[in-house]
Motif scaffolding. Structure first.
Motif, PDB file in Angstrom:
ATOM      1  N   ILE A  77      -1.383   4.868  -2.291  1.00 46.30           N
ATOM      2  CA  ILE A  77      -2.054   3.709  -1.712  1.00 46.30           C
ATOM      3  C   ILE A  77      -1.684   2.522  -2.585  1.00 46.30           C
ATOM      4  O   ILE A  77      -1.936   2.523  -3.794  1.00 46.30           O
ATOM      5  N   LEU A  78      -1.063   1.526  -1.985  1.00 48.23           N
ATOM      6  CA  LEU A  78      -0.581   0.364  -2.714  1.00 48.23           C
ATOM      7  C   LEU A  78      -1.438  -0.858  -2.420  1.00 48.23           C
ATOM      8  O   LEU A  78      -2.100  -0.932  -1.372  1.00 48.23           O
ATOM      9  N   ASP A  79      -1.423  -1.821  -3.322  1.00 47.99           N
ATOM     10  CA  ASP A  79      -2.090  -3.089  -3.030  1.00 47.99           C
ATOM     11  C   ASP A  79      -1.121  -3.980  -2.263  1.00 47.99           C
ATOM     12  O   ASP A  79       0.040  -3.601  -2.032  1.00 47.99           O
ATOM     13  N   PRO A  80      -1.533  -5.159  -1.825  1.00 53.41           N
ATOM     14  CA  PRO A  80      -0.635  -6.000  -1.020  1.00 53.41           C
ATOM     15  C   PRO A  80       0.661  -6.395  -1.739  1.00 53.41           C
ATOM     16  O   PRO A  80       1.648  -6.738  -1.089  1.00 53.41           O
ATOM     17  N   GLN A  81       0.666  -6.348  -3.072  1.00 52.35           N
ATOM     18  CA  GLN A  81       1.866  -6.677  -3.838  1.00 52.35           C
ATOM     19  C   GLN A  81       2.714  -5.440  -4.151  1.00 52.35           C
ATOM     20  O   GLN A  81       3.660  -5.517  -4.924  1.00 52.35           O
ATOM     21  N   GLY A  82       2.366  -4.287  -3.551  1.00 52.16           N
ATOM     22  CA  GLY A  82       3.153  -3.083  -3.721  1.00 52.16           C
ATOM     23  C   GLY A  82       2.856  -2.303  -4.976  1.00 52.16           C
ATOM     24  O   GLY A  82       3.575  -1.353  -5.302  1.00 52.16           O
ATOM     25  N   ARG A  83       1.801  -2.655  -5.698  1.00 48.02           N
ATOM     26  CA  ARG A  83       1.445  -1.945  -6.916  1.00 48.02           C
ATOM     27  C   ARG A  83       0.592  -0.721  -6.598  1.00 48.02           C
ATOM     28  O   ARG A  83      -0.223  -0.752  -5.676  1.00 48.02           O
ATOM     29  N   VAL A  84       0.771   0.324  -7.380  1.00 45.22           N
ATOM     30  CA  VAL A  84       0.093   1.589  -7.113  1.00 45.22           C
ATOM     31  C   VAL A  84      -1.390   1.484  -7.466  1.00 45.22           C
ATOM     32  O   VAL A  84      -1.743   1.180  -8.608  1.00 45.22           O
ATOM     33  N   GLU A  85      -2.250   1.776  -6.498  1.00 38.18           N
ATOM     34  CA  GLU A  85      -3.694   1.815  -6.731  1.00 38.18           C
ATOM     35  C   GLU A  85      -4.222   3.244  -6.785  1.00 38.18           C
ATOM     36  O   GLU A  85      -5.079   3.558  -7.611  1.00 38.18           O
ATOM     37  N   HIS A  86      -3.757   4.105  -5.880  1.00 40.50           N
ATOM     38  CA  HIS A  86      -4.210   5.492  -5.821  1.00 40.50           C
ATOM     39  C   HIS A  86      -3.027   6.383  -5.476  1.00 40.50           C
ATOM     40  O   HIS A  86      -2.033   5.938  -4.882  1.00 40.50           O
ATOM     41  N   ALA A  87      -3.146   7.659  -5.838  1.00 43.16           N
ATOM     42  CA  ALA A  87      -2.145   8.663  -5.457  1.00 43.16           C
ATOM     43  C   ALA A  87      -2.869   9.939  -5.096  1.00 43.16           C
ATOM     44  O   ALA A  87      -3.942  10.250  -5.630  1.00 43.16           O
ATOM     45  N   ALA A  88      -2.303  10.693  -4.162  1.00 41.34           N
ATOM     46  CA  ALA A  88      -2.917  11.957  -3.750  1.00 41.34           C
ATOM     47  C   ALA A  88      -1.848  12.943  -3.336  1.00 41.34           C
ATOM     48  O   ALA A  88      -0.862  12.575  -2.682  1.00 41.34           O
ATOM     49  N   SER A  89      -2.031  14.191  -3.730  1.00 39.05           N
ATOM     50  CA  SER A  89      -1.241  15.299  -3.207  1.00 39.05           C
ATOM     51  C   SER A  89      -1.833  15.677  -1.853  1.00 39.05           C
ATOM     52  O   SER A  89      -3.055  15.747  -1.708  1.00 39.05           O
ATOM     53  N   VAL A 240       7.189   8.105  -1.215  1.00 36.31           N
ATOM     54  CA  VAL A 240       7.437   6.921  -0.385  1.00 36.31           C
ATOM     55  C   VAL A 240       8.459   7.264   0.690  1.00 36.31           C
ATOM     56  O   VAL A 240       9.503   7.858   0.408  1.00 36.31           O
ATOM     57  N   HIS A 241       8.147   6.884   1.921  1.00 36.04           N
ATOM     58  CA  HIS A 241       9.091   7.011   3.034  1.00 36.04           C
ATOM     59  C   HIS A 241       9.586   5.609   3.353  1.00 36.04           C
ATOM     60  O   HIS A 241       8.829   4.752   3.822  1.00 36.04           O
ATOM     61  N   LEU A 242      10.872   5.367   3.107  1.00 35.09           N
ATOM     62  CA  LEU A 242      11.401   4.007   3.172  1.00 35.09           C
ATOM     63  C   LEU A 242      11.629   3.491   4.584  1.00 35.09           C
ATOM     64  O   LEU A 242      11.868   2.298   4.769  1.00 35.09           O
ATOM     65  N   SER A 243      11.562   4.359   5.592  1.00 35.66           N
ATOM     66  CA  SER A 243      11.832   3.885   6.950  1.00 35.66           C
ATOM     67  C   SER A 243      10.663   4.122   7.903  1.00 35.66           C
ATOM     68  O   SER A 243      10.844   4.093   9.116  1.00 35.66           O
ATOM     69  N   LYS A 244       9.480   4.361   7.365  1.00 34.73           N
ATOM     70  CA  LYS A 244       8.311   4.561   8.226  1.00 34.73           C
ATOM     71  C   LYS A 244       7.725   3.222   8.656  1.00 34.73           C
ATOM     72  O   LYS A 244       8.201   2.164   8.279  1.00 34.73           O
ATOM     73  N   GLY A 245       6.659   3.273   9.432  1.00 33.71           N
ATOM     74  CA  GLY A 245       6.013   2.070   9.932  1.00 33.71           C
ATOM     75  C   GLY A 245       5.304   1.278   8.849  1.00 33.71           C
ATOM     76  O   GLY A 245       5.299   1.648   7.670  1.00 33.71           O
ATOM     77  N   CYS A 246       4.683   0.186   9.257  1.00 30.74           N
ATOM     78  CA  CYS A 246       4.074  -0.748   8.325  1.00 30.74           C
ATOM     79  C   CYS A 246       2.885  -0.130   7.589  1.00 30.74           C
ATOM     80  O   CYS A 246       2.130   0.667   8.137  1.00 30.74           O
ATOM     81  N   TYR A 247       2.717  -0.537   6.338  1.00 30.41           N
ATOM     82  CA  TYR A 247       1.549  -0.183   5.528  1.00 30.41           C
ATOM     83  C   TYR A 247       1.417  -1.242   4.443  1.00 30.41           C
ATOM     84  O   TYR A 247       2.361  -1.996   4.162  1.00 30.41           O
ATOM     85  N   ARG A 248       0.280  -1.302   3.839  1.00 30.07           N
ATOM     86  CA  ARG A 248       0.035  -2.306   2.822  1.00 30.07           C
ATOM     87  C   ARG A 248       0.994  -2.108   1.640  1.00 30.07           C
ATOM     88  O   ARG A 248       1.118  -1.019   1.109  1.00 30.07           O
TER      89      ARG A 248
END
Length: 362
Positions: A77-89, A240-248
């Motif tokens: 889960i990234l913030d609007p500037q692309g910085r990592v806020e959360h991670a989950a397996s 990270v999936h570089l060609s998926k749809g939009c996300y924050r």
């Protein structure tokens, strides 16, 4: 009822089982599949409902809409500037998506997910009080229960839509066999009871972390700060999936990868172990007189000895000796490049052989 503290040799703190007397030997047993690690520093979030996978897809860096039952992945889960806020397996059993999360982050992530439900058919629950996570080789943890969800770590393979920055072959994590099972209270108690009777060997969190650091595997609760971009830890491989749809945060992820370079990069350090000094997270890393970064993770590995991960400036010189400033004085460190300085706007880069382990070099 037996607890972890009843296991012979157990050292337990507020995070869980640290070790059972010999963290180095425990690493070998974990790697061979002859020990299990109760992961008290992990928590569990369940996401149910018909819209769960497409909803998680829309929020996270990973493509999850069509995630098949039993397939393991991870998301950020990234913030609007692309910085990592959360991670989950992440693993889905066909009815529920199970998220294994650093325990310190469970409440924040569960709360954020709950606020993002809107009118969709999803249900978010923090299950950390009644479910437990046990790690080990895939075969070892799969034998614990016929029905427990099992997450198999995809690192360091490049997942669909991912990208690898590290150029060494073989990657140091390529032989790491790691999985995590989500057990109910009765199943977990059986593991502990068996360990107290000497029927099951346990390993502690110190051993788990040493194997992780040696594999260059990032962990959000340890390696991330408020500025971390996934590129800096080579996390585009699996999260990270570089060609998926939009996300924050997607715009920053794409720009850094396609047009620019991450401002920092992770390096692996082999530390001078002659004085039995280990750095702490946050200790400064220097090249000559210049401060170029800081330590993120530290461990003592059963083959490589004292090792660490550090985030340094992208422009810091590669291959030169470094010094870590510890509370006990300066500590010499040899660096191995994980994310190269030109990572980002580069493709078709040749792979290089990995440096030999310390023991082979001596």
């Amino acid at each position: 009822m037996a607890t972890l503290a009843d296991v012979p040799g157990a050292v337990v703190d507020d995070r869980g089982l640290r070790h059972v007397g010999s963290p180095v030997a425990e690493q070998r047993r974990l790697a061979s599949g002859s020990a299990l690690a109760p992961l008290g520093d992990r928590g569990v979030i369940s996401v149910g409902g018909e819209d769960r996978r497409s909803w998680l897809d829309s929020l996270s860096s990973q493509a999850l809409t069509h995630l098949a039952a039993g397939v393991s992945t991870e998301m950020l889960i990234l913030d609007p500037q692309g910085r990592v806020e959360h991670a989950a397996s992440v693993v889905d059993d066909g009815e529920t998506s199970w998220l294994i999360v650093d325990r310190a982050d469970v409440e924040a992530l569960a709360g954020w997910l709950t606020r993002m439900r809107f009118r969709l058919r999803v249900e978010v629950k923090d299950r950390s009080d009644d479910l437990f996570v046990v790690g080990g080789t895939r075969e070892a943890v799969s034998a614990l229960s016929a029905v427990a969800p099992v997450w198999v770590d995809p690192w360091p393979d490049v997942s669909p839509g991912g990208w690898a920055y590290a150029r060494v072959e073989p990657h140091p994590g390529s032989e790491r066999d790691w999985a995590e099972a989500i057990l109910d209270a009765a199943e977990f108690d059986r593991v502990i009871d068996s360990a107290v009777r000497g029927e099951v060997a346990l390993a502690g969190l110190d051993a788990v972390e040493a194997l992780r650091v040696a594999a260059w595997r990032p962990r959000v609760g340890v390696d991330a700060d408020e500025r971390l971009l996934p590129h800096e830890m080579d996390w585009l491989r699996t999260a990270v999936h570089l060609s998926k749809g939009c996300y924050r945060g997607q715009e920053t992820v794409a720009k850094v990868h396609n047009l620019g370079h991450p401002p920092r990069r992770v390096v692996a350090l082999q530390l001078d172990g002659s004085d039995n000094v280990l750095p702490q997270r946050g200790d400064e890393v220097r090249a000559g007189d210049a401060v170029i970064g800081a330590i993120t993770s530290v461990a003592v590995h059963h083959e490589e000895g004292p090792i660490a991960l550090a985030l340094i400036k992208r422009t810091a010189p590669e291959g030169v000796p470094l010094v870590v400033e510890t509370a006990d004085g300066p500590l010499a460190a040899a660096q191995e490049t994980v994310v190269p300085a030109d990572a980002g706007a580069t493709a078709s880069i040749p792979r290089l052989p990995r440096l030999g382990r310390r023991r082979a070099a001596e």
